[in-house]
Design an enzyme around this catalytic site. Structure first.
Site, PDB file in Angstrom:
ATOM      1  N   ILE A  14      40.591  31.737  49.161  1.00  0.00           N
ATOM      2  CA  ILE A  14      41.592  32.123  50.164  1.00  0.00           C
ATOM      3  C   ILE A  14      42.325  30.879  50.664  1.00  0.00           C
ATOM      4  O   ILE A  14      43.536  30.904  50.906  1.00  0.00           O
ATOM      5  CB  ILE A  14      40.924  32.910  51.314  1.00  0.00           C
ATOM      6  CG1 ILE A  14      40.133  34.097  50.735  1.00  0.00           C
ATOM      7  CG2 ILE A  14      41.981  33.425  52.298  1.00  0.00           C
ATOM      8  CD1 ILE A  14      39.242  34.818  51.726  1.00  0.00           C
ATOM      9  N   ASP A  52      33.018  16.089  53.071  1.00  0.00           N
ATOM     10  CA  ASP A  52      32.063  17.111  53.483  1.00  0.00           C
ATOM     11  C   ASP A  52      32.093  17.173  55.017  1.00  0.00           C
ATOM     12  O   ASP A  52      32.041  16.129  55.678  1.00  0.00           O
ATOM     13  CB  ASP A  52      30.679  16.647  52.973  1.00  0.00           C
ATOM     14  CG  ASP A  52      29.573  17.631  53.261  1.00  0.00           C
ATOM     15  OD1 ASP A  52      29.696  18.428  54.213  1.00  0.00           O
ATOM     16  OD2 ASP A  52      28.559  17.565  52.539  1.00  0.00           O
ATOM     17  N   ALA A  76      33.169  26.869  54.026  1.00  0.00           N
ATOM     18  CA  ALA A  76      31.876  27.491  54.359  1.00  0.00           C
ATOM     19  C   ALA A  76      31.234  28.032  53.091  1.00  0.00           C
ATOM     20  O   ALA A  76      31.908  28.247  52.086  1.00  0.00           O
ATOM     21  CB  ALA A  76      32.087  28.634  55.345  1.00  0.00           C
ATOM     22  N   TYR A 142      24.392  34.864  56.735  1.00  0.00           N
ATOM     23  CA  TYR A 142      25.815  34.548  56.569  1.00  0.00           C
ATOM     24  C   TYR A 142      26.628  35.089  57.744  1.00  0.00           C
ATOM     25  O   TYR A 142      27.403  34.371  58.384  1.00  0.00           O
ATOM     26  CB  TYR A 142      26.320  35.132  55.241  1.00  0.00           C
ATOM     27  CG  TYR A 142      27.816  35.154  55.130  1.00  0.00           C
ATOM     28  CD1 TYR A 142      28.539  33.957  55.119  1.00  0.00           C
ATOM     29  CD2 TYR A 142      28.528  36.350  55.059  1.00  0.00           C
ATOM     30  CE1 TYR A 142      29.923  33.965  55.041  1.00  0.00           C
ATOM     31  CE2 TYR A 142      29.902  36.366  54.979  1.00  0.00           C
ATOM     32  CZ  TYR A 142      30.596  35.176  54.973  1.00  0.00           C
ATOM     33  OH  TYR A 142      31.962  35.185  54.902  1.00  0.00           O
ATOM     34  N   LYS A 146      28.750  33.025  60.816  1.00  0.00           N
ATOM     35  CA  LYS A 146      30.175  33.192  61.127  1.00  0.00           C
ATOM     36  C   LYS A 146      30.368  33.617  62.579  1.00  0.00           C
ATOM     37  O   LYS A 146      31.300  33.174  63.253  1.00  0.00           O
ATOM     38  CB  LYS A 146      30.789  34.228  60.164  1.00  0.00           C
ATOM     39  CG  LYS A 146      30.992  33.692  58.754  1.00  0.00           C
ATOM     40  CD  LYS A 146      32.157  32.710  58.723  1.00  0.00           C
ATOM     41  CE  LYS A 146      32.398  32.139  57.357  1.00  0.00           C
ATOM     42  NZ  LYS A 146      33.649  31.370  57.253  1.00  0.00           N
ATOM     43  N   LEU A 191      33.383  42.313  42.961  1.00  0.00           N
ATOM     44  CA  LEU A 191      33.558  43.466  42.083  1.00  0.00           C
ATOM     45  C   LEU A 191      34.727  43.313  41.097  1.00  0.00           C
ATOM     46  O   LEU A 191      34.548  43.532  39.888  1.00  0.00           O
ATOM     47  CB  LEU A 191      33.768  44.720  42.958  1.00  0.00           C
ATOM     48  CG  LEU A 191      34.062  46.000  42.199  1.00  0.00           C
ATOM     49  CD1 LEU A 191      32.894  46.387  41.305  1.00  0.00           C
ATOM     50  CD2 LEU A 191      34.390  47.131  43.192  1.00  0.00           C
ATOM     51  N   PHE A 209      26.474  49.088  41.742  1.00  0.00           N
ATOM     52  CA  PHE A 209      25.309  49.052  42.637  1.00  0.00           C
ATOM     53  C   PHE A 209      25.233  50.322  43.474  1.00  0.00           C
ATOM     54  O   PHE A 209      25.671  50.351  44.616  1.00  0.00           O
ATOM     55  CB  PHE A 209      25.376  47.823  43.546  1.00  0.00           C
ATOM     56  CG  PHE A 209      25.303  46.507  42.818  1.00  0.00           C
ATOM     57  CD1 PHE A 209      24.511  46.347  41.688  1.00  0.00           C
ATOM     58  CD2 PHE A 209      26.029  45.404  43.281  1.00  0.00           C
ATOM     59  CE1 PHE A 209      24.445  45.120  41.029  1.00  0.00           C
ATOM     60  CE2 PHE A 209      25.962  44.183  42.632  1.00  0.00           C
ATOM     61  CZ  PHE A 209      25.174  44.044  41.504  1.00  0.00           C
TER      62      PHE A 209
HETATM   63  N1  UDP Z   1      29.639  45.833  43.514  1.00  0.00           N
HETATM   64  C1  UDP Z   1      29.095  46.444  42.386  1.00  0.00           C
HETATM   65  N2  UDP Z   1      28.788  45.653  41.324  1.00  0.00           N
HETATM   66  C2  UDP Z   1      28.964  44.311  41.314  1.00  0.00           C
HETATM   67  C3  UDP Z   1      29.532  43.688  42.453  1.00  0.00           C
HETATM   68  C4  UDP Z   1      29.851  44.494  43.537  1.00  0.00           C
HETATM   69  O1  UDP Z   1      28.896  47.657  42.348  1.00  0.00           O
HETATM   70  O2  UDP Z   1      28.617  43.662  40.322  1.00  0.00           O
HETATM   71  C5  UDP Z   1      29.980  46.660  44.679  1.00  0.00           C
HETATM   72  C6  UDP Z   1      29.238  46.254  45.940  1.00  0.00           C
HETATM   73  O3  UDP Z   1      28.004  46.936  46.024  1.00  0.00           O
HETATM   74  C7  UDP Z   1      30.227  46.680  47.021  1.00  0.00           C
HETATM   75  C8  UDP Z   1      31.590  46.511  46.359  1.00  0.00           C
HETATM   76  O4  UDP Z   1      31.341  46.481  44.955  1.00  0.00           O
HETATM   77  O5  UDP Z   1      30.047  48.041  47.341  1.00  0.00           O
HETATM   78  C9  UDP Z   1      32.287  45.232  46.743  1.00  0.00           C
HETATM   79  O6  UDP Z   1      31.378  44.165  46.566  1.00  0.00           O
HETATM   80  P1  UDP Z   1      31.825  42.644  46.617  1.00  0.00           P
HETATM   81  O7  UDP Z   1      30.619  41.825  46.294  1.00  0.00           O
HETATM   82  O8  UDP Z   1      33.045  42.450  45.793  1.00  0.00           O
HETATM   83  O9  UDP Z   1      32.262  42.418  48.130  1.00  0.00           O
HETATM   84  P2  UDP Z   1      31.446  42.680  49.503  1.00  0.00           P
HETATM   85  O10 UDP Z   1      31.761  44.099  49.887  1.00  0.00           O
HETATM   86  O11 UDP Z   1      30.004  42.437  49.232  1.00  0.00           O
HETATM   87  O12 UDP Z   1      32.047  41.688  50.451  1.00  0.00           O
END
Ligand code: UDP
Length: 331
Positions: A14, A52, A76, A142, A146, A191, A209
């Protein structure tokens, strides 16, 4: 004279997009980054101080060498799972690092800060869409770190007259529409890059997931926001302070629109023209079924207008970046 902005963590995802937007809008920029997770190639020709935040002497020298008008702070660690395994790393980098930055700003008389916060500070939300007034009860170290930074910002605002804005992002996604910078986390946990990599054959099939959540298609729903729209919000927050806004303020950066994992996978298939190889996997610990953020406050108070945040545009810009950089940045 153009205002001079220090972007801490400007070599990250970002941060690098925000550097581009700042430059396009007439600001001079210096990036400060230890390159522990960021990429030199993401900074281009912008001056880079490889520092750093835990190195007080080097941080002090950076503030002595430049007269910054404001700081935008992204530096971070940002993996929920890693924060559970190694909380000390997160408290040291995120909390102590931010405290060092705040103290150096105070010492140098730099009075404006935009801070990269997160919807993870809300934890399991009590309302949807999530408003800024929603209780902040993080579910991970985490999120705790924050939120601790937000507390420090409030206290520095009250005690030292710091003007400061915390931007609580929902799911940052996509890439610069002109393809200059993009997303490259190592390891990648998000994702959309994982789904696009699976479609391209550069990554394993995607593990979805959980498909037993109480949502229409059983997969988790998130509020995806284009990274360039996030960058715009940082510049709006900065301008409001340059125009005289004071105190601590916090704004959500969501789109009030949820998209399920299954819908994202379908869009990745549509945009790439290739089905996304995937398998169902167990739920990931700590994932709430539904996270959608209200953006009413930032739209009303700062005039934020997201331009790229419809899910297909997000995926299309991410795909354009992935095609050009199938293995990410060269460093
Ligand atoms: N997700 C998934 N498979 C992956 C990575 C993420 O199904 O390999 C799902 C995750 O469980 C969440 C959504 O995708 O519901 C977004 O996850 P990401 O890690 O991108 O962002 P977060 O919501 O954790 O900030």
């Amino acid at each position: 004279m153009r205002p001079l902005i220090l972007v801490a963590g400007g070599a990250g995802y970002i941060g690098s997009h925000t550097v581009l937007t700042l430059q396009e809008q007439g600001f001079a920029v210096v990036v400060l980054d230890d390159l522990s997770t960021g990429h030199r190639d993401a900074v281009g020709a912008v001056p880079l101080l490889r520092v750093d935040l835990l190195d007080r002497a080097a941080l002090n020298a950076a503030f002595a060498a430049h007269r910054f008008d404001a700081v935008v702070h992204f530096a971070a660690r940002a993996y929920v799972g890693e924060s559970v395994q190694n909380p000390a790393l997160y408290y040291r980098n995120n909390v102590v690092g931010t405290l060092n930055l705040l103290e150096e700003m105070e010492g140098a008389g730099v009075k404006r800060l935009v801070f990269s916060s997160t919807c993870a500070t809300y934890g399991q939300p009590s309302e949807i869409p999530i408003l800024e007034s929603c209780p902040q009860v993080p579910l991970s170290p985490y999120g705790h770190t924050k939120l601790a930074c937000e507390f420090a910002m409030r206290d520095f605002a009250a005690g030292h007259g710091l003007a400061t804005v915390a931007l609580r992002y929902f799911n940052a996604a996509g890439a610069d529409p002109e393809g200059r910078v993009g997303e490259d986390h190592r390891p990648e946990a998000h994702l959309i890059p994982l789904a696009l990599g699976a479609a391209a054959g550069t990554r394993e099939p995607l593990a979805i997931f959980g498909n037993d959540y109480p949502t229409p298609d059983g997969t988790c729903i998130r509020d995806y926001v284009h990274v360039t729209d996030l960058a715009d919000a940082h510049v709006l927050a900065l301008r409001s302070m340059l125009d005289g806004a004071t105190g601590f303020r916090a704004f959500n950066l969501g789109n009030e629109r949820g998209t399920s994992v299954a819908e994202i996978v379908r869009l990745c298939g549509k945009v790439t023209g290739r089905p996304v190889p995937h398998r169902m996997a167990p739920r990931r610990a700590g994932d709430p079924p539904l996270l959608v953020g209200s953006s009413t406050a930032i739209v009303r108070e700062l005039g934020w207008r997201p331009r790229y945040s419809d899910p297909e545009t997000i995926v299309a810009t991410a795909w354009a970046w992935h095609r050009k950089h199938p293995h990410g940045y060269s460093d």
